[in-house]
Design a protein around this motif. Structure first.
Motif, PDB file in Angstrom:
ATOM      1  N   ILE A 106       9.274  15.905 -10.067  1.00  0.00           N
ATOM      2  CA  ILE A 106       8.994  14.645  -9.168  1.00  0.00           C
ATOM      3  C   ILE A 106       9.265  15.231  -7.734  1.00  0.00           C
ATOM      4  N   ASN A 107       8.499  14.956  -7.017  1.00  0.00           N
ATOM      5  CA  ASN A 107       8.585  15.325  -5.523  1.00  0.00           C
ATOM      6  C   ASN A 107       9.052  13.971  -4.617  1.00  0.00           C
ATOM      7  N   ILE A 108      10.216  14.105  -3.881  1.00  0.00           N
ATOM      8  CA  ILE A 108      10.454  13.041  -3.151  1.00  0.00           C
ATOM      9  C   ILE A 108      10.537  13.504  -1.473  1.00  0.00           C
ATOM     10  N   CYS A 109       9.690  12.936  -0.740  1.00  0.00           N
ATOM     11  CA  CYS A 109       9.925  13.425   0.666  1.00  0.00           C
ATOM     12  C   CYS A 109      10.146  12.197   1.600  1.00  0.00           C
ATOM     13  N   LEU A 110      11.234  12.479   2.469  1.00  0.00           N
ATOM     14  CA  LEU A 110      11.410  11.218   3.617  1.00  0.00           C
ATOM     15  C   LEU A 110      10.849  11.952   5.100  1.00  0.00           C
ATOM     16  N   ARG A 111      10.324  11.500   5.852  1.00  0.00           N
ATOM     17  CA  ARG A 111       9.881  11.820   7.160  1.00  0.00           C
ATOM     18  C   ARG A 111      10.027  10.681   8.225  1.00  0.00           C
ATOM     19  N   ARG A 112      10.390  10.951   9.209  1.00  0.00           N
ATOM     20  CA  ARG A 112      10.278   9.747  10.391  1.00  0.00           C
ATOM     21  C   ARG A 112       9.156   9.963  11.050  1.00  0.00           C
ATOM     22  N   GLN A 113       8.331   9.071  11.441  1.00  0.00           N
ATOM     23  CA  GLN A 113       6.939   9.226  12.108  1.00  0.00           C
ATOM     24  C   GLN A 113       7.041   9.016  13.628  1.00  0.00           C
ATOM     25  N   GLU A 114       6.056   9.433  14.263  1.00  0.00           N
ATOM     26  CA  GLU A 114       6.218   9.521  15.742  1.00  0.00           C
ATOM     27  C   GLU A 114       6.554   8.048  16.413  1.00  0.00           C
ATOM     28  N   LEU A 146       8.725   7.381   3.393  1.00  0.00           N
ATOM     29  CA  LEU A 146       9.170   7.923   1.930  1.00  0.00           C
ATOM     30  C   LEU A 146       7.955   7.909   1.065  1.00  0.00           C
ATOM     31  N   THR A 147       7.942   9.338   0.462  1.00  0.00           N
ATOM     32  CA  THR A 147       6.797   9.285  -0.616  1.00  0.00           C
ATOM     33  C   THR A 147       7.493   9.459  -1.848  1.00  0.00           C
ATOM     34  N   VAL A 148       7.113   9.242  -3.274  1.00  0.00           N
ATOM     35  CA  VAL A 148       7.526   9.503  -4.435  1.00  0.00           C
ATOM     36  C   VAL A 148       6.485   9.844  -5.478  1.00  0.00           C
ATOM     37  N   GLN A 149       6.409  11.062  -5.590  1.00  0.00           N
ATOM     38  CA  GLN A 149       5.183  11.831  -6.245  1.00  0.00           C
ATOM     39  C   GLN A 149       5.617  12.330  -7.675  1.00  0.00           C
ATOM     40  N   ASN A 150       4.871  11.906  -8.774  1.00  0.00           N
ATOM     41  CA  ASN A 150       5.191  12.423 -10.091  1.00  0.00           C
ATOM     42  C   ASN A 150       3.541  12.922 -10.709  1.00  0.00           C
ATOM     43  N   PHE A 151       3.780  13.445 -11.615  1.00  0.00           N
ATOM     44  CA  PHE A 151       2.301  14.025 -12.279  1.00  0.00           C
ATOM     45  C   PHE A 151       2.600  13.770 -13.784  1.00  0.00           C
ATOM     46  N   GLY A 201       8.763  -3.569   5.947  1.00  0.00           N
ATOM     47  CA  GLY A 201       7.729  -2.640   5.533  1.00  0.00           C
ATOM     48  C   GLY A 201       6.626  -2.638   4.761  1.00  0.00           C
ATOM     49  N   THR A 202       6.132  -1.644   4.226  1.00  0.00           N
ATOM     50  CA  THR A 202       4.917  -1.685   3.483  1.00  0.00           C
ATOM     51  C   THR A 202       5.228  -0.696   2.213  1.00  0.00           C
ATOM     52  N   ILE A 203       4.605  -1.286   1.292  1.00  0.00           N
ATOM     53  CA  ILE A 203       4.592  -0.250   0.023  1.00  0.00           C
ATOM     54  C   ILE A 203       3.332   0.055  -0.635  1.00  0.00           C
ATOM     55  N   SER A 204       2.756   1.103  -1.108  1.00  0.00           N
ATOM     56  CA  SER A 204       1.486   1.322  -1.641  1.00  0.00           C
ATOM     57  C   SER A 204       1.572   2.384  -2.812  1.00  0.00           C
ATOM     58  N   ALA A 205       0.316   2.352  -3.442  1.00  0.00           N
ATOM     59  CA  ALA A 205       0.385   3.324  -4.583  1.00  0.00           C
ATOM     60  C   ALA A 205      -0.999   3.895  -4.620  1.00  0.00           C
ATOM     61  N   GLU A 206      -1.166   5.265  -4.893  1.00  0.00           N
ATOM     62  CA  GLU A 206      -2.533   5.852  -5.084  1.00  0.00           C
ATOM     63  C   GLU A 206      -2.388   6.727  -5.932  1.00  0.00           C
ATOM     64  N   SER A 207      -3.310   7.086  -6.913  1.00  0.00           N
ATOM     65  CA  SER A 207      -3.594   8.095  -7.858  1.00  0.00           C
ATOM     66  C   SER A 207      -4.922   8.719  -8.051  1.00  0.00           C
ATOM     67  N   SER A 208      -4.584  10.007  -8.390  1.00  0.00           N
ATOM     68  CA  SER A 208      -5.892  10.940  -8.438  1.00  0.00           C
ATOM     69  C   SER A 208      -5.380  12.208  -9.265  1.00  0.00           C
ATOM     70  N   ASP A 209      -6.350  12.596 -10.110  1.00  0.00           N
ATOM     71  CA  ASP A 209      -6.205  14.118 -10.691  1.00  0.00           C
ATOM     72  C   ASP A 209      -4.594  14.178 -11.495  1.00  0.00           C
ATOM     73  N   GLY A 210      -4.471  13.033 -12.138  1.00  0.00           N
ATOM     74  CA  GLY A 210      -3.127  12.909 -12.775  1.00  0.00           C
ATOM     75  C   GLY A 210      -1.854  13.007 -11.950  1.00  0.00           C
ATOM     76  N   VAL A 234       0.413  10.596  -9.059  1.00  0.00           N
ATOM     77  CA  VAL A 234       0.725   9.224  -8.824  1.00  0.00           C
ATOM     78  C   VAL A 234       1.585   9.342  -7.444  1.00  0.00           C
ATOM     79  N   THR A 235       1.499   8.601  -6.388  1.00  0.00           N
ATOM     80  CA  THR A 235       2.342   8.686  -5.380  1.00  0.00           C
ATOM     81  C   THR A 235       2.508   7.328  -4.781  1.00  0.00           C
ATOM     82  N   PHE A 236       3.726   7.154  -4.706  1.00  0.00           N
ATOM     83  CA  PHE A 236       3.989   5.943  -4.256  1.00  0.00           C
ATOM     84  C   PHE A 236       4.615   6.003  -2.703  1.00  0.00           C
ATOM     85  N   THR A 237       4.180   5.164  -1.637  1.00  0.00           N
ATOM     86  CA  THR A 237       4.512   5.434  -0.189  1.00  0.00           C
ATOM     87  C   THR A 237       5.233   4.085   0.217  1.00  0.00           C
ATOM     88  N   VAL A 238       6.407   4.175   0.789  1.00  0.00           N
ATOM     89  CA  VAL A 238       7.238   3.213   1.268  1.00  0.00           C
ATOM     90  C   VAL A 238       7.303   3.629   2.727  1.00  0.00           C
TER      91      VAL A 238
END
Length: 363
Positions: A281-289, A295-300, A346-355, A357-361
């Protein structure tokens, strides 16, 4: 169409009616003046003997012109005023009928007058919004009712097991410690399952009857994420999952800490529940320009179909239709997360492909 546009439409319609009234009234006066001039020219063009009807009419008009002039002008104003008043009332009748049809839920209105076409477009959009809202409300109510039925049915199974094993412990006087421990272990497991189901009932009630409000303060978002991942250690270990946290140190954010913690908890719990054992499970936090936090939460696991992905933030929607799994919740976690994120602007969205799943906040 908003209130300002409605007000502009009303003012434009009023100006049109006023301008038409003035135009036709001036045209009416001009026509009267032309008739008088032509009659006078004809009157001057020949010799009259006094018994002609036209001569007598002109003679009477000369005598009573001070009376006939205001009667003519006032009569025209009154006639045109009544006509445009009736026309205005006709517009009002059309709008009342269209509003009544909208309230009664009728599918189609009779077409409105040309001047009211913008209002007709507006009413059609309102009707569509009402229909969509009603449809969404019916679907949400049906999903909730189905969930309550499933949960009520599930309550019976662990409760029956608890009662059954406790009855065995109570009835059997001489029972081996090993068997006693087994019965108690099963009873405890079923009682915990029963507690989870009851908590789901409370979650449904709390979400349905309360509106979330924010209590803002500035926090260290990096530490909150580290703490959340640490608290999930036992769940991660149980499924042999590894959570990789890629977060810059000391990222601060003004938010409601308790509610934002709930968002992270729901996202990570969802990732654990639907990940393949032994995965990451990958969790990544970045400050945009632009200064926003991403924040992204990715699992397989299993690729989520597009139709389910579009409904994943709906209330009471669950990817897994099985109701007896310990991982299965009430289908409120992501819906509550979405409401909390949107309350923060804010916004929250989800996308999924090739097994994957990524949630983006984005905050």
């Amino acid at each position: 169409m908003n209130k300002t546009e409605l007000r502009e439409l009303s003012q434009r319609l009023r100006r049109q009616l006023t301008q038409r009234f003035i135009f036709f009234y001036l045209l009416y006066l001009a026509a009267g003046a032309v008739i008088v001039i032509l009659a006078y020219l004809y009157y001057q063009s020949r010799i009259w003997y006094g018994y002609e009807t036209f001569y007598q009419i002109v003679h009477l008009a000369e005598r009573f012109w001070a009376f006939l002039l205001p009667v003519y002008a006032g009569g025209g104003a009154l006639g045109l005023g009544c006509y445009y008043l009736k026309k205005s009332c006709g517009y009002l009748d059309e709008l009342v009928t269209a509003s009544e049809n909208l309230f009664l839920g009728k599918e189609q209105d009779p077409p409105l007058s040309e001047e009211l076409r913008p209002m007709e477009v507006y009413l059609d959009s309102v009707r569509l919004q009402i229909q969509n809202s009603q449809r969404a409300a019916r679907e949400a109510e049906q999903r909730k009712n189905d969930l309550v039925v499933y949960l009520a049915h599930d309550l019976k199974t662990p409760l029956t097991s608890v009662i059954g094993y406790l009855t065995l412990l109570n009835d059997e006087e001489e029972i081996s410690p090993k068997l006693q421990k087994k019965y108690l272990s099963v009873s405890l497991d079923k009682a915990e399952r029963l507690e989870d189901l009851i908590n789901e009932f409370f979650e449904i009630t709390r979400f349905s009857l309360t509106h979330l409000t924010l209590e803002l303060s500035r926090i260290n978002l990096s530490r909150m994420l580290e703490q959340t991942v640490f608290e999930f250690g036992p769940m991660l270990a149980e499924k042999e999952l590894e959570c990789k946290l890629d977060v810059p140190p000391d990222v601060s954010c003004e938010c409601d800490p308790d509610k934002l913690q709930r968002v992270f908890d729901n996202l990570l719990r969802n990732a654990v529940s639907y990940s393949q054992p032994g995965g990451d499970i990958n969790i990544c936090l970045r400050r945009q320009e632009d200064g926003r936090l991403c924040l992204t939460v990715q699992n397989f696991g299993v690729t989520i179909p597009k139709d389910k992905l579009e409904r994943i933030f709906d209330q009471f929607f669950r990817l897994d239709s099985a109701r007896t799994t310990r991982s299965g919740g009430a289908g409120l976690g992501l819906a509550i997360a979405k409401e909390i994120v949107e309350l923060h602007g804010g916004t929250i969205s989800a996308e999924s492909s090739d097994g994957q799943v990524t949630f983006t906040v984005v905050l």
